[in-house]
Design a protein around this motif. Structure first.
Motif, mmCIF file in Angstrom:
data_model
loop_
_atom_site.group_PDB
_atom_site.id
_atom_site.type_symbol
_atom_site.label_atom_id
_atom_site.label_comp_id
_atom_site.label_asym_id
_atom_site.label_seq_id
_atom_site.Cartn_x
_atom_site.Cartn_y
_atom_site.Cartn_z
ATOM 1 N N LYS A 3 55.218 14.338 73.511
ATOM 2 C CA LYS A 3 55.541 15.755 73.534
ATOM 3 C C LYS A 3 56.107 16.166 72.180
ATOM 4 O O LYS A 3 56.902 15.457 71.576
ATOM 5 N N LYS A 54 48.964 29.009 75.061
ATOM 6 C CA LYS A 54 49.370 28.546 76.392
ATOM 7 C C LYS A 54 48.141 28.200 77.226
ATOM 8 O O LYS A 54 48.091 27.171 77.895
ATOM 9 N N LYS A 57 46.567 24.897 76.155
ATOM 10 C CA LYS A 57 47.327 23.740 76.632
ATOM 11 C C LYS A 57 47.097 23.511 78.124
ATOM 12 O O LYS A 57 47.004 22.371 78.573
ATOM 13 N N GLU A 58 46.994 24.591 78.901
ATOM 14 C CA GLU A 58 46.705 24.449 80.326
ATOM 15 C C GLU A 58 45.339 23.806 80.538
ATOM 16 O O GLU A 58 45.169 22.936 81.396
ATOM 17 N N GLU A 60 43.753 21.840 78.439
ATOM 18 C CA GLU A 60 43.824 20.443 78.031
ATOM 19 C C GLU A 60 44.433 19.590 79.138
ATOM 20 O O GLU A 60 43.958 18.483 79.410
ATOM 21 N N ASP A 61 45.486 20.095 79.778
ATOM 22 C CA ASP A 61 46.113 19.359 80.879
ATOM 23 C C ASP A 61 45.148 19.202 82.058
ATOM 24 O O ASP A 61 45.061 18.133 82.661
ATOM 25 N N GLU A 62 44.427 20.270 82.381
ATOM 26 C CA GLU A 62 43.463 20.202 83.472
ATOM 27 C C GLU A 62 42.348 19.212 83.146
ATOM 28 O O GLU A 62 41.934 18.420 83.999
ATOM 29 N N ASN A 63 41.888 19.228 81.910
ATOM 30 C CA ASN A 63 40.832 18.312 81.487
ATOM 31 C C ASN A 63 41.311 16.863 81.583
ATOM 32 O O ASN A 63 40.578 15.986 82.060
ATOM 33 N N ARG A 64 42.528 16.606 81.171
ATOM 34 C CA ARG A 64 43.105 15.263 81.253
ATOM 35 C C ARG A 64 43.174 14.802 82.712
ATOM 36 O O ARG A 64 42.817 13.676 83.051
ATOM 37 N N ARG A 65 43.604 15.703 83.597
ATOM 38 C CA ARG A 65 43.706 15.385 85.021
ATOM 39 C C ARG A 65 42.326 15.093 85.619
ATOM 40 O O ARG A 65 42.146 14.129 86.375
ATOM 41 N N LYS A 68 40.976 11.689 84.514
ATOM 42 C CA LYS A 68 41.630 10.612 85.264
ATOM 43 C C LYS A 68 41.036 10.511 86.668
ATOM 44 O O LYS A 68 40.752 9.414 87.162
#
Length: 88
Positions: A3, A54, A57-58, A60-65, A68
């Motif tokens: 972070k 913002k 970043k949202e 990117e987080d969704e893509n990472r999830r 996985k």
């Protein structure tokens, strides 16, 4: 992923200070980051406002999830396939 010490609004403030005439080296020295970091931020976030930053970043987080989740399902599928081959 590590972070950042700086918030999105702080990074945008650095860009505005630079556009107002402050030198990159002065900004880096004053706020405690490297000039390479400034240029990385500028290549990634340049031309964005806070809402776009913002949203990115949202996403990117969704893509990472999702990546996985896909990896987990792929592993389960491979295990099932391996079990079926052993039975026959």
């Amino acid at each position: 992923m590590r972070k950042s010490r700086f918030t999105d609004s702080q990074i945008l403030a650095f860009f505005k200070q630079n556009e107002a005439g402050s030198k990159v080296q002065d900004l880096c020295r004053e706020h405690g980051f490297s000039s390479a970091q400034f240029y990385q931020w500028r290549s990634k976030f340049g031309g964005m406002d806070a809402s776009l930053m913002k949203r990115m970043k949202e996403l990117e987080d969704e893509n990472r999830r999702l990546k996985k989740m896909y990896a987990d399902e792929k592993l389960k599928s491979d295990l099932r396939e391996e079990l079926l081959q052993k039975k026959w």
